[in-house]
Design an enzyme around this catalytic site. Structure first.
Site, mmCIF file in Angstrom:
data_model
loop_
_atom_site.group_PDB
_atom_site.id
_atom_site.type_symbol
_atom_site.label_atom_id
_atom_site.label_comp_id
_atom_site.label_asym_id
_atom_site.label_seq_id
_atom_site.Cartn_x
_atom_site.Cartn_y
_atom_site.Cartn_z
ATOM 1 N N SER A 183 0.834 -1.207 0.000
ATOM 2 C CA SER A 183 0.000 0.000 0.000
ATOM 3 C C SER A 183 0.866 1.254 0.000
ATOM 4 C CB SER A 183 -0.918 0.000 1.226
ATOM 5 O OG SER A 183 -1.805 -1.090 1.187
ATOM 6 N N GLU A 197 1.483 -2.377 13.927
ATOM 7 C CA GLU A 197 0.518 -2.321 12.830
ATOM 8 C C GLU A 197 -0.849 -2.800 13.295
ATOM 9 O OE1 GLU A 197 0.026 -3.966 8.251
ATOM 10 O OE2 GLU A 197 1.247 -5.102 9.666
#
Length: 398
Positions: free
Chosen positions: A150, A233
């Site tokens: 991403s 994360e």
């Protein structure tokens, strides 16, 4: 959650930033730079590196003041940077010089970051990756391919996990680096998604060089460093808004309020249930933040990621059911013609529904999250691993 004196210190610093840098009138990088200099980017970081050295639970106190005054949500602007790169750089960079070079531009969002972990042949089995890094004097030569990365097309820096010793078992022959995404030999190719956008990419590295100073952690210690990234994360992905009714549930409530013509008792019951689940997640996140220390998150962060990902999907499924046939009307761009894409960066409800399908995959699948919680939180027996202890180069691969 920290001492009363620490809390007062955070409140005073946040109020000064808002008073001296009106978020409605100053550029975002300037406002976020002032937050960094005041120690409010990550309050648990050391002073001089975007923090105040206080409990990480006090970050919510700073965020309520800064964002309540109209300040941006940094995690939304630089998700891999704020959620993953910053804590990894802070903990594992070899020198304060590297920390200073990387952290402030990350905090201001002038430098966007990406995460170069997954590969075509190593998705959920991250330790099976094959991208190689070979030492050549004071630098490393990297060759391989990453995928589903991403924001790689916008990123200045990438968090790279590569194999430096194929003779060791797969978890032990890994080393962690920071890669300049604009360096020679680095090529990014966008991938079109279900939404019609190209948010993530495949990245090819062909004899790309990384100075050894941009190695994070020791040679062969990449798996331990990667756990810092992954735990942060999952904590970031699972974080719920600090305000009651905030987050994705606000989209459902707003849509419901705007379309009284579509109301039914059954849908009202569904929305109420979703709101209660969202509130339970928010309070769980608040409790987790309140008990947090200066250290990083543990495996318990997988709870928020697992629950939040599945809740997001249920929320947007409700929105589609509420809209009925209107739910299929999607232009593939996410904003109406003439709309302000900067203000509506997530796009239409239809786009958010389509994007939510990735929530239970990215950052570790829900199945992986359940394994982590079972093994590392509940102490259940681990899965059988036939390749345990085998040199990576001897593991059969398709």
């Amino acid at each position: 959650m920290g001492t009363a004196a620490d809390a007062d210190r955070v409140v005073d610093a946040a109020n000064r930033v808002v008073a001296d840098h009106d978020p409605h009138s100053v550029p975002i990088p300037e406002f976020l730079g002032a937050c960094f200099d005041a120690g409010l980017s990550w309050v648990h970081f050391p002073e001089g590196f975007g923090g105040l050295g206080v409990s990480r639970g006090l970050q919510a106190v700073a965020d309520r003041i800064l964002q309540g005054a109209g300040g941006p949500v940094p995690l939304a602007l630089n998700p891999m940077g704020y959620g993953m790169a910053a804590p990894t750089v802070r903990e594992h960079a070899q020198s304060d010089e590297v920390r200073r070079q990387l952290l402030r531009p990350l905090a201001t969002t002038e430098d966007i970051w990406c995460q170069l972990f997954s590969e075509p042949g190593a998705g959920s089995d991250l330790a099976g990756l094959s991208t190689s890094a070979v030492r050549d004097g004071e630098s490393w030569v990297v060759n391989g391919q990453k995928v589903w990365t991403s924001l790689a097309h916008r990123a200045k820096w990438g968090l790279l996990l590569a194999r430096t010793d194929p003779d060791l078992p797969k978890h032990k022959g890994l080393t962690y680096f920071v890669l300049d995404m604009h360096a020679p030999g680095v090529q990014t190719r966008p991938l079109r998604q279900l939404t019609g956008h190209a948010e993530f990419n495949e990245v090819y590295m062909t004899d790309a060089r990384i100075p050894d100073t941009f190695r994070l952690g020791g040679v062969g210690d990449g798996w331990r460093v990667a756990m810092t990234t992954l735990m942060n994360e999952r904590s970031a992905l699972g974080a719920s808004g600090s305000r009651r009714g905030a987050g994705t549930i606000a989209d459902a409530v707003t849509l419901w309020s705007s379309r009284p013509d579509l109301h039914t008792p059954v849908l009202r019951d569904r929305l109420t249930t979703l709101w209660l689940r969202a509130e339970a997640q928010r309070l769980t996140s608040e409790r987790s933040r309140a008990s947090a220390t200066v250290g990083g998150p543990g495996p318990e962060g997988s709870i928020g990621k697992l629950v939040g990902a599945e809740l997001n999907q249920h929320v947007y499924e409700f929105c589609m059911d509420l809209l009925g046939p209107e739910g299929v009307l999607y232009d593939g761009y996410g904003t109406r013609k003439g709309g302000d894409a900067a203000k509506d960066w997530r796009g239409s409800i239809q786009q958010r529904f389509l994007r939510s399908r990735a929530n239970t995959i990215e950052g570790g699948t829900s199945e992986v999250m359940r394994n982590i919680l079972g093994e590392r939180v509940l102490g259940l027996p681990g899965d059988l691993r036939a390749d345990a202890g085998m040199p990576w180069k001897e593991i059969p691969r398709g």
